[in-house]
Design a protein around this motif. Structure first.
Motif, PDB file in Angstrom:
ATOM      1  N   ALA A   1       4.189   0.274   0.593  1.00  0.00           N
ATOM      2  CA  ALA A   1       3.377   0.303  -0.621  1.00  0.00           C
ATOM      3  C   ALA A   1       2.748   1.675  -0.830  1.00  0.00           C
ATOM      4  O   ALA A   1       2.745   2.210  -1.942  1.00  0.00           O
ATOM      5  N   VAL A   2       2.239   2.263   0.250  1.00  0.00           N
ATOM      6  CA  VAL A   2       1.622   3.589   0.163  1.00  0.00           C
ATOM      7  C   VAL A   2       2.672   4.644  -0.196  1.00  0.00           C
ATOM      8  O   VAL A   2       2.433   5.498  -1.058  1.00  0.00           O
ATOM      9  N   SER A   3       3.834   4.579   0.432  1.00  0.00           N
ATOM     10  CA  SER A   3       4.869   5.574   0.124  1.00  0.00           C
ATOM     11  C   SER A   3       5.367   5.413  -1.309  1.00  0.00           C
ATOM     12  O   SER A   3       5.609   6.412  -1.999  1.00  0.00           O
ATOM     13  N   TRP A   4       5.483   4.175  -1.790  1.00  0.00           N
ATOM     14  CA  TRP A   4       5.919   3.932  -3.173  1.00  0.00           C
ATOM     15  C   TRP A   4       4.876   4.459  -4.155  1.00  0.00           C
ATOM     16  O   TRP A   4       5.224   5.104  -5.152  1.00  0.00           O
ATOM     17  N   GLN A   5       3.602   4.208  -3.884  1.00  0.00           N
ATOM     18  CA  GLN A   5       2.541   4.683  -4.771  1.00  0.00           C
ATOM     19  C   GLN A   5       2.498   6.205  -4.780  1.00  0.00           C
ATOM     20  O   GLN A   5       2.325   6.819  -5.833  1.00  0.00           O
ATOM     21  N   THR A   6       2.675   6.825  -3.619  1.00  0.00           N
ATOM     22  CA  THR A   6       2.689   8.285  -3.537  1.00  0.00           C
ATOM     23  C   THR A   6       3.837   8.865  -4.357  1.00  0.00           C
ATOM     24  O   THR A   6       3.653   9.832  -5.102  1.00  0.00           O
ATOM     25  N   LEU A   7       5.002   8.260  -4.224  1.00  0.00           N
ATOM     26  CA  LEU A   7       6.150   8.702  -5.021  1.00  0.00           C
ATOM     27  C   LEU A   7       5.859   8.573  -6.517  1.00  0.00           C
ATOM     28  O   LEU A   7       6.167   9.477  -7.298  1.00  0.00           O
ATOM     29  N   GLY A   8       5.245   7.475  -6.902  1.00  0.00           N
ATOM     30  CA  GLY A   8       4.903   7.265  -8.308  1.00  0.00           C
ATOM     31  C   GLY A   8       3.906   8.285  -8.824  1.00  0.00           C
ATOM     32  O   GLY A   8       4.042   8.792  -9.942  1.00  0.00           O
ATOM     33  N   ILE A   9       2.908   8.593  -8.016  1.00  0.00           N
ATOM     34  CA  ILE A   9       1.903   9.575  -8.431  1.00  0.00           C
ATOM     35  C   ILE A   9       2.545  10.948  -8.619  1.00  0.00           C
ATOM     36  O   ILE A   9       2.321  11.617  -9.633  1.00  0.00           O
ATOM     37  N   PHE A  10       3.357  11.370  -7.662  1.00  0.00           N
ATOM     38  CA  PHE A  10       3.983  12.689  -7.777  1.00  0.00           C
ATOM     39  C   PHE A  10       5.001  12.757  -8.914  1.00  0.00           C
ATOM     40  O   PHE A  10       5.086  13.766  -9.610  1.00  0.00           O
ATOM     41  N   SER A  11       5.748  11.686  -9.129  1.00  0.00           N
ATOM     42  CA  SER A  11       6.710  11.709 -10.240  1.00  0.00           C
ATOM     43  C   SER A  11       5.988  11.736 -11.582  1.00  0.00           C
ATOM     44  O   SER A  11       6.417  12.426 -12.514  1.00  0.00           O
TER      45      SER A  11
END
Length: 64
Positions: free
Chosen positions: A12-22
């Motif tokens: 969940a944290v890695s997915w959210q991080t990816l979403g924030i950066f994209s």
């Protein structure tokens, strides 16, 4: 690999991080301003967090 609560949290944290950066990169490209992109990303992430929480609470009413 066993899908434990810890793995789920990390995913969940890695997915959210990816979403924030994209979101940050996309809005920076579109606006040409890193400052505006940062503000938009923060706003979008905040709204998405609240909406997800409300979505979960509505579902909890139907599943409990």
């Amino acid at each position: 690999m066993q899908n434990t609560k810890k793995i789920s949290l990390l995913k969940a944290v890695s997915w959210q991080t990816l979403g924030i950066f994209s979101t940050l990169i996309t809005t920076w490209i579109v606006t040409g301003s890193i400052s505006l992109a940062g503000n938009l990303t923060f706003a979008m992430t905040s709204v998405a967090f609240v909406m997800y929480f409300l979505h979960e609470r509505v579902w909890a009413r139907f599943t409990n």
